[in-house]
Design an enzyme around this catalytic site. Structure first.
Site, short mmCIF file in Angstrom:
data_model
loop_
_atom_site.label_atom_id
_atom_site.label_comp_id
_atom_site.label_asym_id
_atom_site.label_seq_id
_atom_site.Cartn_x
_atom_site.Cartn_y
_atom_site.Cartn_z
N GLU A 1 -11.91 -0.44 -3.23
CA GLU A 1 -10.75 0.06 -3.96
C GLU A 1 -10.38 -0.92 -5.07
OE1 GLU A 1 -6.40 2.03 -3.10
OE2 GLU A 1 -7.30 0.82 -1.53
N ASP B 1 -6.90 -3.02 6.26
CA ASP B 1 -6.59 -3.92 5.15
C ASP B 1 -6.74 -5.34 5.67
OD1 ASP B 1 -5.02 -5.64 3.33
OD2 ASP B 1 -4.39 -3.76 2.40
N LYS C 1 -2.88 10.16 -6.15
CA LYS C 1 -1.81 10.32 -5.16
C LYS C 1 -1.33 11.76 -5.11
CE LYS C 1 -1.48 5.96 -4.00
NZ LYS C 1 -1.52 5.42 -2.63
N HIS D 1 -8.75 -0.83 2.81
CA HIS D 1 -7.65 -0.65 1.88
C HIS D 1 -7.40 -1.96 1.17
CE1 HIS D 1 -3.22 -0.75 1.00
NE2 HIS D 1 -3.50 0.46 0.54
N ASP E 1 -4.85 10.64 -1.80
CA ASP E 1 -4.11 9.79 -0.87
C ASP E 1 -2.70 10.35 -0.73
OD1 ASP E 1 -2.93 7.79 0.60
OD2 ASP E 1 -3.30 6.19 -0.84
N GLU F 1 -6.63 10.97 2.44
CA GLU F 1 -6.21 9.71 3.05
C GLU F 1 -4.79 9.82 3.61
OE1 GLU F 1 -5.45 5.15 1.42
OE2 GLU F 1 -7.06 6.36 0.57
N GLU G 1 -4.80 2.11 7.07
CA GLU G 1 -4.20 0.99 6.35
C GLU G 1 -2.93 0.50 7.03
OE1 GLU G 1 -1.48 2.26 2.72
OE2 GLU G 1 -3.36 3.37 2.66
#
Length: 390
Positions: free
Chosen positions: A342, A278, A174, A305, A203, A229, A255
Site C-alpha cells: 500500500e 499492520d 474509499k 495495511h 475500502d 476491504e 488492519e
C-alpha cells in the site's frame, strides 16, 4: 547488547486545506508515535506505533510501563523481548494501545539488531523473495464538506486518472461515507477514468452491516473490483463470513486486528481472503512472522495495511520481501499470488519528508531498502518540526 535509553516522540501535522474523510472520520491531521531505542554500543533503532488515534496513550504505555522492563533485560533480542512484554501486559493489554506500544518497540529492536549485524531486517527474517514490491495507490477519499455531487464525481475522475498517469496499475478507493447508490456512482466514475485494465480495490472502513455489504458487494462485481476491504465492523466475524459467502469479490480485513490470536480467529472462521496486519499495530515483526505463518497455512494472502510515517512503510517493505508467492508459480502475478504494498497518496509529510531516503515509484514498484535494519534514516531535524512538546 543492552538498552540504555528508550525515547518516544509524538508527531502531529495539521493538514489545513488538505483535510479529507474516510467513512469513519474527518482527517484534519496526520499523527504518529516514533520510538527511538539506543543500545550500549551506541547504535539506534527506530519503531512506530500510535497511528490509530491519539498517540499519547501509546507513548505513555512505552514510557511508563514497558520501557522500565526493557531497560532491565540482559539482552534485547526482539522475539524474546516481544514475548516478555506481551506476557507482562496480557492481563490488561491483549489488544489496542499496549499492542501498538509493543509493535513500536519490536520494530525498533529489529532495526537495532539489523544494524548491529550489518544486515537488513528481511535478511534476519530468512531472506528476500523480491527486491522490490508491486505498489498500489490508496486515494480517492472523500473531500472536506460541502459535498456537491457533480463536483465529487468530476474531482474523483481527475484524481483516479492521475494515479494511472503516475505509473500505478492498481488503485484503492474509499466507499461507505455516502449512500450505496452514490458510492456506486463514484466507483463507476473511477472505473471510467482508469479504464478496464487497471485493477480496482475498494475500502469500506467497516461502514456497513452484513446486509448492506452484500448489496454493495454484488454491485461491485459489475466493475471488476479485486477486493472489498473491511466491509463490516471488525468484531462481526459472522458478518464477515456472510459477506464472503455471498459475493465473488475477495474480502480483505485485519488492519484493526491484533497479534496471532486475533488473526487465528479470522482464519478459523473463514472471514477473509486477504489478511491485512499492520506492522505498527499487530505486534511488529515478531508477531508478523507468526501471523504470516498462520495465513499461509490457511491459504490466505497477506497484504499489510500501511498507515503512518516512512518508518511504517519501510517496515512493511521489509516484511513483504520475505513472503513467498502463494501458491508458487514460475511467473508470480501481483495480487493473484504475489503480494503488493500500500502506497497512500494523500498528503503526509510524516511519510514523505521524515526520512533522509525517499520512497519513489519505479515502473509501478517500490524498492525494498537494502541497508542495515530498516534500511532508512530518520531526519531528526525534520522530526522536531512535527514534534508535539511533552
Amino acid at each position: 547488547m543492552r538498552i540504555v535509553s528508550v525515547e518516544t516522540f509524538v508527531l502531529r501535522v495539521p493538514l489545513g486545506g488538505k483535510t479529507f474523510y474516510s467513512s469513519q472520520a474527518k482527517f484534519p491531521e496526520r499523527n504518529s508515535l516514533l520510538v527511538k531505542i539506543t543500545a550500549d554500543n551506541g547504535l539506534v533503532g527506530w519503531g512506530e506505533g500510535g497511528q490509530y488515534g491519539p498517540p499519547e496513550p501509546v507513548s505513555s504505555c512505552v514510557n511508563d510501563v514497558l520501557a522500565p522492563i526493557l531497560m532491565d533485560l540482559e539482552s534485547a533480542a526482539p522475539v524474546v523481548t516481544s514475548e516478555r512484554l506481551y506476557s507482562y501486559s496480557r492481563d490488561f493489554g491483549q489488544k489496542g494501545t499496549y499492542i501498538e506500544a509493543i509493535s513500536a518497540i519490536d520494530i525498533a529492536l529489529w532495526d537495532l539488531w539489523g544494524k548491529s549485524l550489518g544486515q537488513p531486517v528481511h535478511a534476519l527474517m530468512g531472506g528476500a523473495f523480491r527486491s522490490s514490491v508491486h505498489a498500489y495507490a490508496t486515494g480517492c477519499y472523500y473531500p472536506d464538506k460541502p459535498w456537491d455531487r457533480a463536483q465529487i464525481i468530476a474531482d474523483l475522475e481527475t484524481e483516479a486518472a492521475s494515479y494511472v498517469s503516475s505509473g500505478f496499475d492498481i488503485l484503492k478507493m474509499k466507499i461507505g461515507l455516502l449512500s450505496v447508490d452514490l458510492d456506486i456512482e463514484r466507483v463507476a466514475a473511477v472505473r471510467r477514468a482508469i479504464g478496464p485494465g487497471i485493477r480496482l480495490l475498494v475500502d469500506c472502513n467497516h461502514a456497513y452491516n452484513a446486509v448492506t455489504a452484500i448489496r454493495i458487494g454484488r454491485e461491485l462485481e459489475n466493475f471488476g473490483v479485486h477486493w472489498i476491504e473491511e466491509p463490516v465492523v471488525p468484531e462481526d466475524k459472522a458478518g464477515y463470513r456472510r459477506v464472503r459467502d455471498a459475493i465473488t469479490v475477495p474480502v480483505a480485513g485485519g488492519e484493526a486486528e491484533f497479534t496471532r490470536y486475533g488473526f487465528r480467529d479470522l482464519f478459523l472462521e473463514q472471514c477473509v481472503d486477504i489478511a491485512q496486519p499492520d506492522l505498527c499495530v499487530c505486534g511488529g515483526f515478531s508477531e508478523w512472522l507468526k501471523i504470516q505463518a498462520l495465513a499461509s497455512s490457511f491459504g490466505v494472502m497477506t497484504v499489510p495495511h500501511v498507515w503512518g510515517s516512512g518508518i511504517a512503510l519501510a517496515a512493511a517493505l521489509q516484511a513483504l520481501a520475505t513472503i513467498p508467492p502463494m501458491p508458487h508459480t514460475a511467473n508470480p502475478v501481483a495480487l493473484q499470488n504475489e503480494p503488493i504494498v500500500e502506497f497512500d497518496r494523500k498528503h503526509n509529510p510524516l511519510r514523505d519528508d521524515l526520512l533522509i531516503e525517499n520512497f519513489t515509484l519505479k515502473d509501478g514498484f517500490l524498492d525494498v531498502p537494502q541497508g542495515p535494519g530498516l534500511g532508512v534514516t530518520v531526519d531528526e531535524d525534520v522530526m522536531r518540526k512535527y514534534l508535539v512538546p511533552a
